[in-house]
Design an enzyme around this catalytic site. Sequence first.
Site, short mmCIF file in Angstrom:
data_model
loop_
_atom_site.label_atom_id
_atom_site.label_comp_id
_atom_site.label_asym_id
_atom_site.label_seq_id
_atom_site.Cartn_x
_atom_site.Cartn_y
_atom_site.Cartn_z
N LYS A 167 0.86 -1.19 0.00
CA LYS A 167 0.00 0.00 0.00
C LYS A 167 0.89 1.24 0.00
O LYS A 167 1.08 1.89 1.03
CB LYS A 167 -0.91 -0.01 1.23
CG LYS A 167 -2.13 -0.91 1.06
CD LYS A 167 -2.96 -0.99 2.32
CE LYS A 167 -3.78 0.25 2.59
NZ LYS A 167 -4.96 0.38 1.73
N1 PMP Z 1 -7.46 -3.17 -2.76
C1 PMP Z 1 -7.08 -1.90 -2.55
C2 PMP Z 1 -6.58 -1.10 -3.70
C3 PMP Z 1 -7.18 -1.36 -1.27
O1 PMP Z 1 -6.82 -0.09 -1.06
C4 PMP Z 1 -7.68 -2.15 -0.21
C5 PMP Z 1 -7.79 -1.55 1.17
N2 PMP Z 1 -6.63 -1.72 1.90
C6 PMP Z 1 -8.04 -3.47 -0.48
C7 PMP Z 1 -7.92 -3.95 -1.76
C8 PMP Z 1 -8.53 -4.36 0.62
O2 PMP Z 1 -7.47 -4.69 1.50
P1 PMP Z 1 -7.73 -4.98 3.02
O3 PMP Z 1 -8.75 -6.04 3.09
O4 PMP Z 1 -6.40 -5.44 3.52
O5 PMP Z 1 -8.18 -3.73 3.66
#
Ligand code: PMP
Length: 322
Positions: A167
Site C-alpha cells: 500500500k
Molecule cells: N485493494 C485496494 C486497492 C485497497 O486499497 C484495499 C484496502 N486496503 C483493499 C484492496 C482491501 O485490502 P484490506 O482487506 O487489507 O483492507
Amino acid sequence: MTNRTASVNGAPHPQFAFFRGEMVPLEDARVSVMTHALHYGTAVFEGIRGNWNVEQEKMYIFRLREHYERLMQGCRMLMMELPYTVDDLCRITVELVERNANRSDIYIRPLAYKGAEMVANLKLHELSSDFTLIVVPFGNYLGTENLRCCTSSWRRLEDQMTPTQIKTSANYLNSILAKTEAVLAGFDEAILLNQDGHVSEGSGENLFMMRKGKLITPVLEDNPLPGITRETVMELAQEDLGLEVVERRIDRSELYLADEVFLSGTAAHLTPVISLDSRPIADGEPGPVSTALKRMYFDIVFGRNPKYLHWCTAAVLNLVAA
Ligand code: PMP
C-alpha cells in the site's frame, strides 16, 4: 475524517497522534512543505478498523498484526527502516486508541513516509524516513449497503510498473482516478480490469464472485492488493461455509453472468454488488452467500465470535480526560 475531538460522556475529549516518537496533540502533528513524501507519494500506509462493541464497551481492532506485517513489507520495498518492530507498532496503536477514547467505530491510519526535507532527489537510499499514526471516527465508507458499480476506464496498475502488493501512497492515484470517475458518473464504486482486460479489484476493495457454486476471486498475478479481508473471507468461506474457494483469472463478461458479486476491504467490510454497468447481478438483490458471509464477518470484527477472537485486539478506553 476531520474531527479533532471525540466526545466522552458528552464532554470533548482531546485527540492525539503518534508523531516523531511521541504522543502529541493532533494539531501539533505537522510536517514541512519540503517533505519528500508530499511531493512524490513516497509513503506506505495501512487502513485498520477499530469496531466499537456497544454492549461490551470495548474497541476491537481487527487483524492489527497482519496490517503491520504488510506495512513492514512496504517499508522494505521503499527502503525505510523504522525504529519499531511489529510488536512495538501494535502496542503504540492500542495506546493511541485507548488515549483518544473514541466510543464509535474508528479508522486507524499508520503512515511510514520519506520525511526527508529534500525535494529534488529520487534516490530512496538517501532519504530518511518517519512514522506517524492517527485515529479518526469512521462509519460506512461506501455510503450504501449494496453497490452499483461500473467497469473503470482506468486499468489497475501493473506490478512491472510499480509494486502492486504493497500500500504505497503513490499507487493510490490509480484508485482515486477510478473512484472519482465512477462516482461522478453516478455509480458507487469502480471495478478495475488489469492491463490485459481481466478483473482485478475495486478502487479500495478486493472482489469475489459466486459462479456455479464456487467462490472465485482474482489471482494475485492480476494485481489486486493481497487484502487482509480477502484472506479472511477466503478462510471463512472454506472453513465455516464449506465452500470451494478458487483464485483464478476472471474474465470481464463472467461478472455480468455471476450469481453473486461482492467487494471486501477493511473500509468497505463486505459489501454486495447488485449491479455492474447498469446490468443487475442475478436478480439485483444481495445473494445468500454474500449475506451469510457478511453476517459472519460483522460478528467476528465486533468481537462476538469466540472462535475468531484471536483476530481481534481489544482496547479498553480511557474515560478520564487525558
Ligand atoms: N485493494 C485496494 C486497492 C485497497 O486499497 C484495499 C484496502 N486496503 C483493499 C484492496 C482491501 O485490502 P484490506 O482487506 O487489507 O483492507
